[in-house]
Motif scaffolding. Sequence first.
Motif, PDB file in Angstrom:
ATOM      1  N   UNK A   1     -34.884   0.321 -52.290  1.00  0.00           N
ATOM      2  CA  UNK A   1     -35.289   1.231 -53.350  1.00  0.00           C
ATOM      3  C   UNK A   1     -34.307   2.397 -53.405  1.00  0.00           C
ATOM      4  N   UNK A   2     -33.812   2.681 -54.598  1.00  0.00           N
ATOM      5  CA  UNK A   2     -32.830   3.748 -54.793  1.00  0.00           C
ATOM      6  C   UNK A   2     -33.464   4.929 -55.518  1.00  0.00           C
ATOM      7  N   UNK A   3     -33.516   6.078 -54.853  1.00  0.00           N
ATOM      8  CA  UNK A   3     -34.086   7.261 -55.478  1.00  0.00           C
ATOM      9  C   UNK A   3     -33.137   7.826 -56.528  1.00  0.00           C
ATOM     10  N   UNK A   4     -33.681   8.664 -57.393  1.00  0.00           N
ATOM     11  CA  UNK A   4     -32.897   9.254 -58.482  1.00  0.00           C
ATOM     12  C   UNK A   4     -31.896  10.270 -57.936  1.00  0.00           C
TER      13      UNK A   4
ATOM     14  N   UNK B   1     -37.721   6.916 -58.337  1.00  0.00           N
ATOM     15  CA  UNK B   1     -36.656   5.947 -58.102  1.00  0.00           C
ATOM     16  C   UNK B   1     -35.821   5.687 -59.346  1.00  0.00           C
ATOM     17  N   UNK B   2     -34.517   5.452 -59.063  1.00  0.00           N
ATOM     18  CA  UNK B   2     -33.578   5.071 -60.112  1.00  0.00           C
ATOM     19  C   UNK B   2     -33.569   3.572 -60.333  1.00  0.00           C
ATOM     20  N   UNK B   3     -33.877   2.814 -59.298  1.00  0.00           N
ATOM     21  CA  UNK B   3     -33.887   1.364 -59.425  1.00  0.00           C
ATOM     22  C   UNK B   3     -34.235   0.711 -58.111  1.00  0.00           C
ATOM     23  N   UNK B   4     -34.293  -0.610 -58.131  1.00  0.00           N
ATOM     24  CA  UNK B   4     -34.613  -1.388 -56.938  1.00  0.00           C
ATOM     25  C   UNK B   4     -33.725  -2.621 -56.925  1.00  0.00           C
TER      26      UNK B   4
ATOM     27  N   UNK C   1     -38.195  -9.041 -62.066  1.00  0.00           N
ATOM     28  CA  UNK C   1     -37.201  -9.669 -61.195  1.00  0.00           C
ATOM     29  C   UNK C   1     -37.611 -11.111 -60.905  1.00  0.00           C
ATOM     30  N   UNK C   2     -36.747 -12.093 -61.176  1.00  0.00           N
ATOM     31  CA  UNK C   2     -37.083 -13.498 -60.893  1.00  0.00           C
ATOM     32  C   UNK C   2     -37.256 -13.737 -59.393  1.00  0.00           C
TER      33      UNK C   2
ATOM     34  N   UNK D   1     -31.481  -6.878 -59.637  1.00  0.00           N
ATOM     35  CA  UNK D   1     -31.749  -5.443 -59.687  1.00  0.00           C
ATOM     36  C   UNK D   1     -32.596  -5.128 -60.913  1.00  0.00           C
ATOM     37  N   UNK D   2     -33.396  -4.097 -60.773  1.00  0.00           N
ATOM     38  CA  UNK D   2     -34.191  -3.586 -61.877  1.00  0.00           C
ATOM     39  C   UNK D   2     -33.944  -2.090 -61.969  1.00  0.00           C
TER      40      UNK D   2
END
Length: 314
Positions: free
Chosen positions: A184-187, A159-162, A101-102, A80-81
């Motif tokens: 993808x996670x929105x804020x 986005x809040x994160x991925x 992200x690896x 996650x980022x």
Amino acid sequence: MFRTVYFSLPFYGTMIAGAIFSATTTYAAVGTEKPRPPLSKRVLPASRTKKNPVKIEQILVMGLSRSSALTRPAGQTTYSSGRENFANQVGQNVADMVVTIPGVSFTQGNGPRDTVVSVRGSGDRQSYGLKNLQVLEDGFPMTQPDGTARADLIDPHAYQGVDVFEGPASTLYGNYAINGAINFRTRKGADIHGLELGSDFGSFGMFNNYATLGFGNRHYDLMILGSDVRGNGFIANSRYNTSTENVRLRVNLTSADRLILKFVNNVTDAFLPARLSLNQYRTNPYQQGCTNASSAATGCASVNLLVNGRYGAK
């Protein structure tokens, strides 16, 4: 002899009853009454109202949150980022979100804003979009019916994160997740709590204006993003103009029922540069002087097309 005894009966209050009875104690051997010890030496019976102390044993029960298997699937490599990795910089496209992200790589796609994302080598030979990956946004599938997902509609400001699930995951996310899935996670509107306005700008005429509106509490959560990004590109005929609207509304109807409305709209106007041969690139790598085909400079990209579309003169 005669004795008077008083006792009480609990019955919605206290009722005192008295009784007089005759009690004679006769001892065969002595024939006389047994002498009573003095009051100071008498042993009083234990109070019947006194209770034995109760030992209380404390038991601590611990458990794990039983979230959906799609959130953290067992045995799946997941990275996650968060927003802290890309929010404090000029986030222009999806490459800025997955760069830390690896196992994830990316290349320029078939367009100035398009990005080809590869997870463990998936879609390395793809010239545009995302292939062999299931792309989701807030859990909603964003992959097109042909199995291709577009990355040019993603604005990192929304986005809040991925989350990247690496490896085959079709049993969880469908037949497009051959090499994995990206969510993808929105804020959250509660985190925004108001209106945010901003502009990003950079070289080659890149300019991005965006606005984010968000409100929320435990009953509802609303997030709205609108952005317009444009740029000229680093070579001729590679400019673009993309507008994106992203809305998510979550309403908790009851403690067990939730309603989620998701809306995404994207309009892209792009000028795609023609492919260069190796000789054309060496002659004119930045394609200068190639605006007009009639007066094009040496080394400009050119494409030979048939006049009637099928055969004959070009």
